[in-house]
Design an enzyme around this catalytic site. Structure first.
Site, PDB file in Angstrom:
ATOM      1  N   ARG A 177      -0.250  -7.896  -0.431  1.00  0.00           N
ATOM      2  CA  ARG A 177      -1.711  -7.878  -0.598  1.00  0.00           C
ATOM      3  C   ARG A 177      -2.427  -8.058   0.736  1.00  0.00           C
ATOM      4  O   ARG A 177      -3.542  -7.584   0.929  1.00  0.00           O
ATOM      5  CB  ARG A 177      -2.153  -9.020  -1.519  1.00  0.00           C
ATOM      6  CG  ARG A 177      -1.766  -8.846  -2.977  1.00  0.00           C
ATOM      7  CD  ARG A 177      -2.489  -9.907  -3.807  1.00  0.00           C
ATOM      8  NE  ARG A 177      -1.893 -10.098  -5.116  1.00  0.00           N
ATOM      9  CZ  ARG A 177      -2.170  -9.372  -6.194  1.00  0.00           C
ATOM     10  NH1 ARG A 177      -3.044  -8.392  -6.122  1.00  0.00           N
ATOM     11  NH2 ARG A 177      -1.590  -9.624  -7.340  1.00  0.00           N
ATOM     12  N   ASP A 204      -0.823  -5.127  -4.700  1.00  0.00           N
ATOM     13  CA  ASP A 204       0.485  -5.756  -4.541  1.00  0.00           C
ATOM     14  C   ASP A 204       1.615  -4.956  -5.161  1.00  0.00           C
ATOM     15  O   ASP A 204       1.402  -4.116  -6.040  1.00  0.00           O
ATOM     16  CB  ASP A 204       0.485  -7.122  -5.230  1.00  0.00           C
ATOM     17  CG  ASP A 204       0.458  -6.982  -6.764  1.00  0.00           C
ATOM     18  OD1 ASP A 204      -0.498  -6.363  -7.281  1.00  0.00           O
ATOM     19  OD2 ASP A 204       1.405  -7.454  -7.430  1.00  0.00           O
ATOM     20  N   PHE A 256       2.879   4.858  -5.734  1.00  0.00           N
ATOM     21  CA  PHE A 256       2.608   3.427  -5.794  1.00  0.00           C
ATOM     22  C   PHE A 256       2.196   2.942  -4.404  1.00  0.00           C
ATOM     23  O   PHE A 256       2.933   3.105  -3.442  1.00  0.00           O
ATOM     24  CB  PHE A 256       3.826   2.654  -6.301  1.00  0.00           C
ATOM     25  CG  PHE A 256       3.442   1.284  -6.748  1.00  0.00           C
ATOM     26  CD1 PHE A 256       2.892   1.077  -8.008  1.00  0.00           C
ATOM     27  CD2 PHE A 256       3.588   0.198  -5.895  1.00  0.00           C
ATOM     28  CE1 PHE A 256       2.500  -0.190  -8.412  1.00  0.00           C
ATOM     29  CE2 PHE A 256       3.198  -1.069  -6.291  1.00  0.00           C
ATOM     30  CZ  PHE A 256       2.655  -1.270  -7.547  1.00  0.00           C
ATOM     31  N   VAL A 257       0.996   2.369  -4.323  1.00  0.00           N
ATOM     32  CA  VAL A 257       0.461   1.956  -3.021  1.00  0.00           C
ATOM     33  C   VAL A 257       0.284   0.443  -2.943  1.00  0.00           C
ATOM     34  O   VAL A 257       0.146  -0.233  -3.972  1.00  0.00           O
ATOM     35  CB  VAL A 257      -0.881   2.654  -2.720  1.00  0.00           C
ATOM     36  CG1 VAL A 257      -0.702   4.157  -2.603  1.00  0.00           C
ATOM     37  CG2 VAL A 257      -1.921   2.330  -3.792  1.00  0.00           C
ATOM     38  N   GLY A 309      -6.436  -7.965  -7.317  1.00  0.00           N
ATOM     39  CA  GLY A 309      -6.324  -6.794  -6.451  1.00  0.00           C
ATOM     40  C   GLY A 309      -7.607  -6.360  -5.774  1.00  0.00           C
ATOM     41  O   GLY A 309      -7.584  -5.811  -4.676  1.00  0.00           O
ATOM     42  N   ASP A 342      -5.259   3.453 -12.627  1.00  0.00           N
ATOM     43  CA  ASP A 342      -3.988   4.167 -12.802  1.00  0.00           C
ATOM     44  C   ASP A 342      -4.012   4.822 -14.182  1.00  0.00           C
ATOM     45  O   ASP A 342      -4.465   5.949 -14.345  1.00  0.00           O
ATOM     46  CB  ASP A 342      -2.839   3.161 -12.626  1.00  0.00           C
ATOM     47  CG  ASP A 342      -1.464   3.818 -12.685  1.00  0.00           C
ATOM     48  OD1 ASP A 342      -1.406   5.041 -12.876  1.00  0.00           O
ATOM     49  OD2 ASP A 342      -0.462   3.113 -12.551  1.00  0.00           O
ATOM     50  N   GLU A 388     -12.999  -2.781  -9.460  1.00  0.00           N
ATOM     51  CA  GLU A 388     -11.545  -2.761  -9.642  1.00  0.00           C
ATOM     52  C   GLU A 388     -10.858  -2.306  -8.366  1.00  0.00           C
ATOM     53  O   GLU A 388     -11.447  -1.597  -7.562  1.00  0.00           O
ATOM     54  CB  GLU A 388     -11.202  -1.733 -10.729  1.00  0.00           C
ATOM     55  CG  GLU A 388     -11.178  -2.313 -12.117  1.00  0.00           C
ATOM     56  CD  GLU A 388      -9.755  -2.403 -12.636  1.00  0.00           C
ATOM     57  OE1 GLU A 388      -8.880  -2.890 -11.898  1.00  0.00           O
ATOM     58  OE2 GLU A 388      -9.536  -1.954 -13.772  1.00  0.00           O
ATOM     59  N   ASP A 389      -9.589  -2.633  -8.240  1.00  0.00           N
ATOM     60  CA  ASP A 389      -8.821  -2.170  -7.079  1.00  0.00           C
ATOM     61  C   ASP A 389      -8.420  -0.700  -7.235  1.00  0.00           C
ATOM     62  O   ASP A 389      -8.649   0.122  -6.366  1.00  0.00           O
ATOM     63  CB  ASP A 389      -7.577  -3.043  -6.833  1.00  0.00           C
ATOM     64  CG  ASP A 389      -6.702  -3.241  -8.075  1.00  0.00           C
ATOM     65  OD1 ASP A 389      -7.056  -2.733  -9.156  1.00  0.00           O
ATOM     66  OD2 ASP A 389      -5.665  -3.906  -7.955  1.00  0.00           O
ATOM     67  N   LYS A 434      -6.215   6.977  -8.887  1.00  0.00           N
ATOM     68  CA  LYS A 434      -4.919   7.636  -8.799  1.00  0.00           C
ATOM     69  C   LYS A 434      -4.886   8.878  -9.685  1.00  0.00           C
ATOM     70  O   LYS A 434      -5.229   8.809 -10.864  1.00  0.00           O
ATOM     71  CB  LYS A 434      -3.826   6.655  -9.247  1.00  0.00           C
ATOM     72  CG  LYS A 434      -2.456   7.021  -8.795  1.00  0.00           C
ATOM     73  CD  LYS A 434      -1.406   6.091  -9.364  1.00  0.00           C
ATOM     74  CE  LYS A 434      -1.188   4.871  -8.512  1.00  0.00           C
ATOM     75  NZ  LYS A 434       0.060   4.155  -8.882  1.00  0.00           N
TER      76      LYS A 434
HETATM   77  P1  IMP Z   1      -4.282   0.677 -15.266  1.00  0.00           P
HETATM   78  O1  IMP Z   1      -4.686  -0.269 -16.365  1.00  0.00           O
HETATM   79  O2  IMP Z   1      -3.019   1.428 -15.590  1.00  0.00           O
HETATM   80  O3  IMP Z   1      -5.394   1.584 -14.797  1.00  0.00           O
HETATM   81  O4  IMP Z   1      -3.795  -0.214 -14.061  1.00  0.00           O
HETATM   82  C1  IMP Z   1      -4.683  -0.965 -13.364  1.00  0.00           C
HETATM   83  C2  IMP Z   1      -3.968  -2.069 -12.603  1.00  0.00           C
HETATM   84  O5  IMP Z   1      -2.606  -1.749 -12.317  1.00  0.00           O
HETATM   85  C3  IMP Z   1      -4.620  -2.239 -11.271  1.00  0.00           C
HETATM   86  O6  IMP Z   1      -5.716  -3.115 -11.352  1.00  0.00           O
HETATM   87  C4  IMP Z   1      -3.482  -2.729 -10.403  1.00  0.00           C
HETATM   88  O7  IMP Z   1      -3.388  -4.131 -10.468  1.00  0.00           O
HETATM   89  C5  IMP Z   1      -2.247  -2.110 -10.990  1.00  0.00           C
HETATM   90  N1  IMP Z   1      -1.813  -0.891 -10.269  1.00  0.00           N
HETATM   91  C6  IMP Z   1      -1.833   0.387 -10.699  1.00  0.00           C
HETATM   92  N2  IMP Z   1      -1.361   1.237  -9.772  1.00  0.00           N
HETATM   93  C7  IMP Z   1      -1.018   0.484  -8.706  1.00  0.00           C
HETATM   94  C8  IMP Z   1      -0.479   0.797  -7.394  1.00  0.00           C
HETATM   95  O8  IMP Z   1      -0.230   1.931  -6.996  1.00  0.00           O
HETATM   96  N3  IMP Z   1      -0.277  -0.282  -6.587  1.00  0.00           N
HETATM   97  C9  IMP Z   1      -0.545  -1.562  -6.942  1.00  0.00           C
HETATM   98  N4  IMP Z   1      -1.063  -1.895  -8.144  1.00  0.00           N
HETATM   99  C10 IMP Z   1      -1.301  -0.869  -9.019  1.00  0.00           C
HETATM  100 MG    MG Z   2      -1.683  -5.816  -9.649  1.00  0.00          MG
END
Ligand code: IMP
Ligand code: MG
Length: 183
Positions: A169, A163, A156-157, A48, A107, A103-104, A135
């Site tokens: 992507r 993706d 969700f973006v 991402g 969340d 990181e992208d 987020k």
């Molecule tokens: P976390 O571990 O919950 O912080 O999630 C991190 C990963 O979840 C990111 O690196 C993304 O790959 C994916 N992710 C979380 N939210 C989104 C979203 O809104 N769109 C796309 N991918 C997301």
């Molecule tokens: Mg992902």
């Protein structure tokens, strides 16, 4: 023949390519100011963060090393399942290095927390976290990032590397897809 394009599934655009580049340029300057003489190791969390990472590195002027790592956070639909695993490690010895984890999106913050803990065990000089998007999930105890591009609401973006089920992507902007595309 191309029947339907990715952009036809987009309901609204949150950040245009121009807004993205302007913000990335600012972040690059901030990181240069902090790491200008420290030869940081820039680590891109695949897949991402790929576009953000390459733009960010080019917005920085300091000497750096670049590498790519990959972690899976077992996504089910649009929600993270909570389990994280390292799929691809860095080839660099990180001991004594200033690591910048790119990181992208943050969340739940679990991926970031896992990666920070993992690299901490290897005795780096420092670990700095950067996420293109932060987020707002409304959870106050969530792990926070040191630098972020934009804060977004709990939606969700997709696009600019992000993706949904590996689609979208390649969109050059950050957007929200139409709800019927989830079905
Ligand atoms: P976390 O571990 O919950 O912080 O999630 C991190 C990963 O979840 C990111 O690196 C993304 O790959 C994916 N992710 C979380 N939210 C989104 C979203 O809104 N769109 C796309 N991918 C997301
Ligand atoms: Mg992902």
């Amino acid at each position: 023949m191309l029947i339907r394009t990715a952009k036809e599934d987009v309901e609204k655009i949150l950040f245009t390519p121009e807004q993205i580049q302007a913000r990335v340029a600012e972040l690059g300057k901030e990181l240069d100011a902090q790491f200008g003489d420290k030869h940081p190791l820039m680590l891109c969390v695949l897949r991402g963060a790929a576009f953000f990472f390459t733009d960010l590195c080019r917005a920085m002027e300091c000497h750096m090393d670049m590498d790519f790592i990959s972690a899976s956070s077992y996504f089910k639909g649009t929600k993270s399942s909570g389990t994280v695993r390292l799929l691809k490690d860095t080839v660099f010895d990180v001991e004594g290095r200033h690591i910048i984890l790119v990181e992208d999106i943050i969340d739940s913050g679990l991926t970031l927390m896992y990666l920070e803990k993992l690299f901490q065990t290897r005795n780096p000089a420092s670990i700095t976290t950067v996420a293109f998007l932060d987020k707002d999930t409304g959870k106050p105890d969530r792990n926070s990032v040191d630098y972020y591009g934009f804060k977004i609401p709990d939606e969700f973006v997709i696009g600019y590397g992000l993706d949904f089920a590996d689609y979208y992507r390649n969109l050059p902007y950050i957007g929200v897809i139409r709800p019927e595309c989830y079905e």
